[in-house]
Design an enzyme around this catalytic site. Structure first.
Site, PDB file in Angstrom:
ATOM      1  N   ASP A  89       0.866  -1.183   0.000  1.00  0.00           N
ATOM      2  CA  ASP A  89       0.000   0.000   0.000  1.00  0.00           C
ATOM      3  C   ASP A  89       0.907   1.239   0.000  1.00  0.00           C
ATOM      4  O   ASP A  89       2.115   1.136   0.293  1.00  0.00           O
ATOM      5  CB  ASP A  89      -0.864  -0.052   1.268  1.00  0.00           C
ATOM      6  CG  ASP A  89      -1.641   1.225   1.483  1.00  0.00           C
ATOM      7  OD1 ASP A  89      -2.333   1.660   0.558  1.00  0.00           O
ATOM      8  OD2 ASP A  89      -1.548   1.801   2.597  1.00  0.00           O
ATOM      9  N   ASP A  98      -0.143   5.305   0.874  1.00  0.00           N
ATOM     10  CA  ASP A  98      -0.333   6.285   1.956  1.00  0.00           C
ATOM     11  C   ASP A  98      -0.391   5.609   3.326  1.00  0.00           C
ATOM     12  O   ASP A  98      -1.200   4.711   3.557  1.00  0.00           O
ATOM     13  CB  ASP A  98      -1.617   7.085   1.730  1.00  0.00           C
ATOM     14  CG  ASP A  98      -1.480   8.065   0.566  1.00  0.00           C
ATOM     15  OD1 ASP A  98      -0.374   8.180   0.025  1.00  0.00           O
ATOM     16  OD2 ASP A  98      -2.488   8.694   0.200  1.00  0.00           O
ATOM     17  N   ASP A 154      -1.668  -0.583   5.919  1.00  0.00           N
ATOM     18  CA  ASP A 154      -1.963   0.035   7.222  1.00  0.00           C
ATOM     19  C   ASP A 154      -3.458   0.278   7.460  1.00  0.00           C
ATOM     20  O   ASP A 154      -3.849   0.692   8.539  1.00  0.00           O
ATOM     21  CB  ASP A 154      -1.229   1.380   7.355  1.00  0.00           C
ATOM     22  CG  ASP A 154      -1.902   2.460   6.517  1.00  0.00           C
ATOM     23  OD1 ASP A 154      -2.211   2.177   5.343  1.00  0.00           O
ATOM     24  OD2 ASP A 154      -2.141   3.559   7.033  1.00  0.00           O
TER      25      ASP A 154
END
Ligand SMILES: [Mg+2]
Length: 315
Positions: A55, A57, A256
């Site tokens: 991922d 951001d 996250d």
């Protein structure tokens, strides 16, 4: 004479037996050492076929500053070993292709718009749908559905198509060139929700009836075809690599946010980077040998995760 021969045979038998017992003892001792449970075993190797999906951001990039420098040594090391690092995000392919250049990952596949768009490797010209595969309902069709829902049911939200570039610069902190790339959606719509939680449930139900899903990303909400996801897109790429390498590669995923859970669930090994998301990341398979949760956030957590699973291969 016969007695001497028999005595000699007996010595030979005893010698053989002693040697056999010594060998057994040595083998058992060796097995005990080899099978000794270690505190942590290096489960992955940069010398074996390996794919890493990440991922952006809050994971490889800092949520606020977009900094990725703490991950730079690992990016270099993976490139040196020809290990594909596949970016996987809700961002547009145009934005991610730009990021790939910055990170030195140009030419590799990437997964954009939460799996609705899959950019193939630059060398895979013979693959169907090269260079980019669009999965599910198109951006313009979703846009029509959203406008119709807004008109009929008065939902309050603002899409990227509703605003100008300067507004996106204000929302994201990106420069104007990058902000322009964030608007080039091909198979999803990104928006800011401005209505109540109850109305959001009703909105999601309406979308579901039309074959669409409502996904929460790091900063924005995303509407896309209900049948697509980061997990399906990752499996699609894993299958291509398996065909090319004649061996299923090991897979490691890093994320996250809650929208990373489906991706992390289809990976052999997963790193959950510590984040600020209040919902957390809930995985189906949480064995400590498979899942590592970092102490650090963003790119420092990303580095920590790779150190954990690949530390013995640093050199
Ligand atoms: Mg994230």
């Amino acid at each position: 004479m016969d007695e001497r021969v028999n005595a000699h045979r007996l010595d030979v038998v005893w010698d053989a037996r002693n040697r056999y017992q010594k060998n057994i003892f040595f083998t058992v001792s060796l097995l005990r050492v080899v099978c000794q449970p270690e505190k942590r075993i290096a489960m992955l190797s940069v010398n074996e076929p390996l794919l890493i999906f990440t991922d952006l951001d809050g994971t490889l990039l800092d949520s606020h500053t977009y900094d990725w420098q703490p991950a730079a040594p690992w990016l270099y090391r993976l490139r040196e070993r020809n290990i594909p690092l596949i970016l996987c995000s809700s961002k547009t392919a145009a934005e991610m292709l730009h990021l790939q250049q910055t990170l030195g990952l140009q030419g590799l596949p990437l997964i954009a718009e939460n799996g609705a768009v899959v950019q193939l490797d630059a060398h895979w010209q013979t693959q169907p749908h090269y260079p980019r595969r669009i999965n599910g309902i198109s951006h313009s069709e979703i846009h029509i559905v959203l406008n119709s829902l807004r008109e009929k049911m008065h939902f309050k939200f603002t899409t990227f198509d509703d605003v100008d570039e300067q507004t996106i610069v204000d929302w994201t902190g990106l420069n104007r060139t990058q902000a322009a790339l964030t608007r080039l959606h091909e198979a999803s719509v990104s928006l800011i929700w401005r209505d109540s939680d109850e109305r959001m449930t009703l909105f999601a139900d309406q979308l579901e009836q039309m074959g669409l899903q409502f996904v929460h990303g790091a900063r924005f909400w995303h509407v896309l075809d209900a049948s697509v996801g980061k997990d399906q897109a990752a499996n699609e790429l894993i299958a291509i690599y398996q065909q090319l390498w004649q061996k299923r590669p090991a897979t490691l995923g890093l994320g996250d946010g809650p929208n990373d859970a489906p991706l992390l669930d289809v990976m052999d090994y997963a790193v959950v980077v510590k984040g600020l998301n209040r919902e957390g990341v809930h995985l189906q398979h949480i064995e400590p040998s498979r899942v590592y949760r970092t102490q650090h956030e963003g790119p420092e957590g990303w580095r920590e995760g790779l150190d954990y699973f690949l530390s013995s291969d640093k050199g």
